[in-house]
Motif scaffolding. Structure first.
Motif, mmCIF file in Angstrom:
data_model
loop_
_atom_site.group_PDB
_atom_site.id
_atom_site.type_symbol
_atom_site.label_atom_id
_atom_site.label_comp_id
_atom_site.label_asym_id
_atom_site.label_seq_id
_atom_site.Cartn_x
_atom_site.Cartn_y
_atom_site.Cartn_z
ATOM 1 N N LEU A 181 0.833 -1.210 0.000
ATOM 2 C CA LEU A 181 0.000 0.000 0.000
ATOM 3 C C LEU A 181 0.866 1.258 0.000
ATOM 4 N N GLU A 182 1.954 1.235 0.769
ATOM 5 C CA GLU A 182 2.846 2.392 0.783
ATOM 6 C C GLU A 182 3.449 2.642 -0.594
ATOM 7 N N PHE A 183 3.897 1.585 -1.264
ATOM 8 C CA PHE A 183 4.524 1.755 -2.574
ATOM 9 C C PHE A 183 3.532 2.296 -3.603
ATOM 10 N N ALA A 184 2.286 1.857 -3.502
ATOM 11 C CA ALA A 184 1.258 2.370 -4.412
ATOM 12 C C ALA A 184 1.097 3.878 -4.244
ATOM 13 N N LEU A 185 1.048 4.336 -3.009
ATOM 14 C CA LEU A 185 0.886 5.771 -2.755
ATOM 15 C C LEU A 185 2.118 6.555 -3.197
ATOM 16 N N LEU A 186 3.296 5.997 -2.977
ATOM 17 C CA LEU A 186 4.512 6.668 -3.430
ATOM 18 C C LEU A 186 4.564 6.756 -4.948
ATOM 19 N N ALA A 187 4.022 5.737 -5.625
ATOM 20 C CA ALA A 187 3.955 5.782 -7.088
ATOM 21 C C ALA A 187 3.075 6.918 -7.565
ATOM 22 N N ASP A 188 2.117 7.316 -6.726
ATOM 23 C CA ASP A 188 1.218 8.422 -7.049
ATOM 24 C C ASP A 188 1.722 9.737 -6.466
ATOM 25 N N GLU A 189 3.006 9.754 -6.115
ATOM 26 C CA GLU A 189 3.729 10.946 -5.674
ATOM 27 C C GLU A 189 3.227 11.515 -4.352
ATOM 28 N N VAL A 190 2.767 10.646 -3.454
ATOM 29 C CA VAL A 190 2.472 11.078 -2.089
ATOM 30 C C VAL A 190 3.808 11.332 -1.392
ATOM 31 N N PRO A 191 4.008 12.494 -0.777
ATOM 32 C CA PRO A 191 5.291 12.772 -0.103
ATOM 33 C C PRO A 191 5.528 11.819 1.066
ATOM 34 N N LEU A 192 6.784 11.478 1.301
ATOM 35 C CA LEU A 192 7.116 10.565 2.396
ATOM 36 C C LEU A 192 6.576 11.060 3.738
ATOM 37 N N GLU A 193 6.674 12.362 3.959
ATOM 38 C CA GLU A 193 6.237 12.898 5.242
ATOM 39 C C GLU A 193 4.720 12.869 5.401
ATOM 40 N N SER A 194 3.991 12.607 4.318
ATOM 41 C CA SER A 194 2.524 12.541 4.372
ATOM 42 C C SER A 194 2.003 11.115 4.196
ATOM 43 N N LEU A 195 2.897 10.134 4.256
ATOM 44 C CA LEU A 195 2.515 8.759 3.930
ATOM 45 C C LEU A 195 1.548 8.173 4.954
ATOM 46 N N TYR A 196 1.819 8.427 6.242
ATOM 47 C CA TYR A 196 0.969 7.875 7.312
ATOM 48 C C TYR A 196 0.157 8.991 7.958
ATOM 49 N N PRO A 197 -1.091 8.664 8.345
ATOM 50 C CA PRO A 197 -1.822 7.407 8.128
ATOM 51 C C PRO A 197 -2.115 7.208 6.644
ATOM 52 N N LEU A 198 -2.103 5.962 6.209
ATOM 53 C CA LEU A 198 -2.250 5.654 4.787
ATOM 54 C C LEU A 198 -3.627 6.057 4.268
ATOM 55 N N ASP A 199 -3.639 6.612 3.064
ATOM 56 C CA ASP A 199 -4.896 6.845 2.350
ATOM 57 C C ASP A 199 -5.262 5.513 1.682
ATOM 58 N N VAL A 200 -5.974 4.687 2.416
ATOM 59 C CA VAL A 200 -6.198 3.304 2.005
ATOM 60 C C VAL A 200 -7.007 3.210 0.719
ATOM 61 N N ASP A 201 -8.069 3.983 0.612
ATOM 62 C CA ASP A 201 -8.898 3.916 -0.597
ATOM 63 C C ASP A 201 -8.085 4.295 -1.833
ATOM 64 N N ARG A 202 -7.290 5.322 -1.718
ATOM 65 C CA ARG A 202 -6.447 5.748 -2.839
ATOM 66 C C ARG A 202 -5.448 4.659 -3.202
ATOM 67 N N ALA A 203 -4.869 4.005 -2.189
ATOM 68 C CA ALA A 203 -3.892 2.948 -2.452
ATOM 69 C C ALA A 203 -4.525 1.792 -3.210
ATOM 70 N N PHE A 204 -5.739 1.396 -2.845
ATOM 71 C CA PHE A 204 -6.383 0.288 -3.543
ATOM 72 C C PHE A 204 -6.787 0.677 -4.970
ATOM 73 N N GLU A 205 -7.137 1.919 -5.175
ATOM 74 C CA GLU A 205 -7.409 2.372 -6.548
ATOM 75 C C GLU A 205 -6.158 2.256 -7.405
ATOM 76 N N LEU A 206 -5.018 2.562 -6.832
ATOM 77 C CA LEU A 206 -3.759 2.445 -7.571
ATOM 78 C C LEU A 206 -3.399 0.985 -7.810
ATOM 79 N N LEU A 207 -3.713 0.103 -6.867
ATOM 80 C CA LEU A 207 -3.494 -1.315 -7.099
ATOM 81 C C LEU A 207 -4.397 -1.831 -8.212
ATOM 82 N N ASP A 208 -5.595 -1.287 -8.313
ATOM 83 C CA ASP A 208 -6.485 -1.662 -9.421
ATOM 84 C C ASP A 208 -5.802 -1.420 -10.763
ATOM 85 N N GLN A 209 -5.061 -0.323 -10.858
ATOM 86 C CA GLN A 209 -4.407 0.033 -12.118
ATOM 87 C C GLN A 209 -3.325 -0.969 -12.499
ATOM 88 N N LEU A 210 -2.725 -1.630 -11.505
ATOM 89 C CA LEU A 210 -1.595 -2.527 -11.770
ATOM 90 C C LEU A 210 -1.994 -3.992 -11.723
#
Length: 413
Positions: free
Chosen positions: A228-257
């Motif tokens: 989930l972290e790698f998915a968000l980083l792929a969408d250019e979420v800054p490291l300092e904003s990674l947690y708490p995870l934007d879970v819904d956004r991460a799963f949308e990015l996993l859908d793409q892959l």
């Protein structure tokens, strides 16, 4: 797993998902995979599996660092006492034996007895009031849970010197024993080396009826942690904003892959073997496996935005030899023992002073080195201690394409 009102998993998985799901444990019904199917054959086109690669025994990169460990000059300190240590086994424990167990025995007179660690056994021992282990190794997120639930003895930092230790691995109920990283790996001969997780996600889906270059396929761990972290980083979420995870956004990015993930790996050797054999173009991998499988010449890794994880030393509540255990943890987190462990196994020292005892070529491949650590982010132990079970359930439901699971609290513990 079949839940009430649901079809069996194998009926819910599409034929395409079957083809791309080799390596998914009990969900994988085929040993090969189908790439670019354009007919109605019931049998997927098999993809050759990478040949088995034996695990390499730990090999020292330099001679034993034999300087005296400060404060450990009394060889009779614990003579007649037995310390029981439970660890992971395998080459990891072999390296621990040489770096920690045997030197501690020589330095203090204690007899060190080894067992294989298991968290459920730890819980049972404490609950039954029959604690047989004095020290064991657990992942940091498990340390958080076990400490919170009353299974561990608080550490005394009057005995364990935390001054030279990285602060994120210092905890009330335990302290880090070694770092490892989950990183992006790719073939050494690649002409388009990835620069970030965005490149990992930038994989082209095959047009129906056309075969696709295997370099476009990916392998990810069958776990939400890191994925989930790698998915968000792929969408250019800054490291300092990674947690708490934007879970819904991460799963949308996993859908793409989803269509490009050839293998959801569970056995840690698998992704590095797949990349080395040209079965996939990129994969996530534990940095330690590359050295342990002697595949460093065939693959490269990207430290940038890797995820630093750690194991920890803990003492069960009610351990018979708590005093010896506390002294052992003090010894095992000193610079020289930490350096000796890292020269045998490619895990990063938790003691910053350890690097001055190691050769430069070894320091360069260690995840907590002064050059590599700042490029990465540290897994949020508290977040995963709180959310691991719910996110694992949601992740497994997503793999089976069953729709959204129960919403997960996104506040850090």
């Amino acid at each position: 797993m079949v839940r009430d009102g649901q079809q069996p998993a194998e009926e819910r998985l599409s034929r395409r998902t079957f083809a791309l799901g080799a390596g998914m444990g009990s969900l994988a019904l085929f040993s090969g995979c189908s790439i670019g199917d354009d007919d109605d054959s019931d049998e997927p086109t098999p993809t050759p599996e990478p040949s088995a690669t034996p695990e390499v025994e730990p090999t020292a990169t330099q001679q034993t660092i034999g300087s005296p460990v400060p404060g450990y000059g009394d060889e009779s300190r614990w003579i007649g006492r037995v310390l029981t240590v439970a660890a992971w086994g395998g080459v990891y424990q072999d390296a621990q034996r040489e770096a920690f167990f045997e030197p501690f025995s020589v330095a203090t007179g204690a007899t060190v007895q080894e067992k294989i660690a298991d968290i459920s056994t730890l819980r049972s021992q404490v609950e039954d009031g029959n604690v047989l282990w004095d020290v064991l190794t657990v992942p940091m997120e498990d340390l958080i849970v076990l400490g919170r639930e009353g299974f561990l003895t608080p550490l005394s930092y009057e005995i364990v010197d935390d001054t030279p230790l990285y602060p994120e691995i210092v905890h009330e109920f335990g302290v880090g024993s070694a770092y490892y990283s989950t990183v992006l790996t790719y073939p050494a001969e690649s002409t388009a080396a990835p620069a970030s997780w965005s490149d990992f996600w930038n994989a082209q889906t095959a047009v129906e009826g056309e075969e696709q270059d295997l370099a476009q396929y990916r392998s990810l761990q069958r776990s939400p942690m890191g994925t989930l972290e790698f998915a968000l980083l792929a969408d250019e979420v800054p490291l300092e904003s990674l947690y708490p995870l934007d879970v819904d956004r991460a799963f949308e990015l996993l859908d793409q892959l989803r269509e490009q993930v050839l293998v959801w790996w569970q056995e840690s050797k698998e992704p590095i073997e797949l990349v080395a054999a040209g079965q996939v173009g990129m994969a996530t991998v534990w940095n330690s496996r590359i050295d342990q499988l002697d595949l460093g010449a065939q693959v490269r890794i990207l430290w940038y935005q890797g995820m630093l994880s750690a194991d920890a030393w803990v003492i069960p509540l009610g351990a018979e030899n708590t005093d010896v255990a506390m002294d052992f943890i003090s010894f095992a987190t000193r610079a020289i023992p930490c350096a000796n462990f890292s020269r045998l196994a490619p895990y990063g020292p938790v003691n910053r002073d350890a690097f001055e005892f190691l050769r430069r070529d070894r320091v360069d491949i260690l995840p907590s080195s002064p050059a590599n650590k700042p490029l990465q982010f540290v897994k949020d132990w508290e977040y995963w201690a709180q959310n691991r079970d719910e996110l694992t359930l949601r992740f497994e439901d997503w793999l089976l394409d069953t729709g959204p699971a129960t919403p997960v609290a996104e506040e850090s513990a």
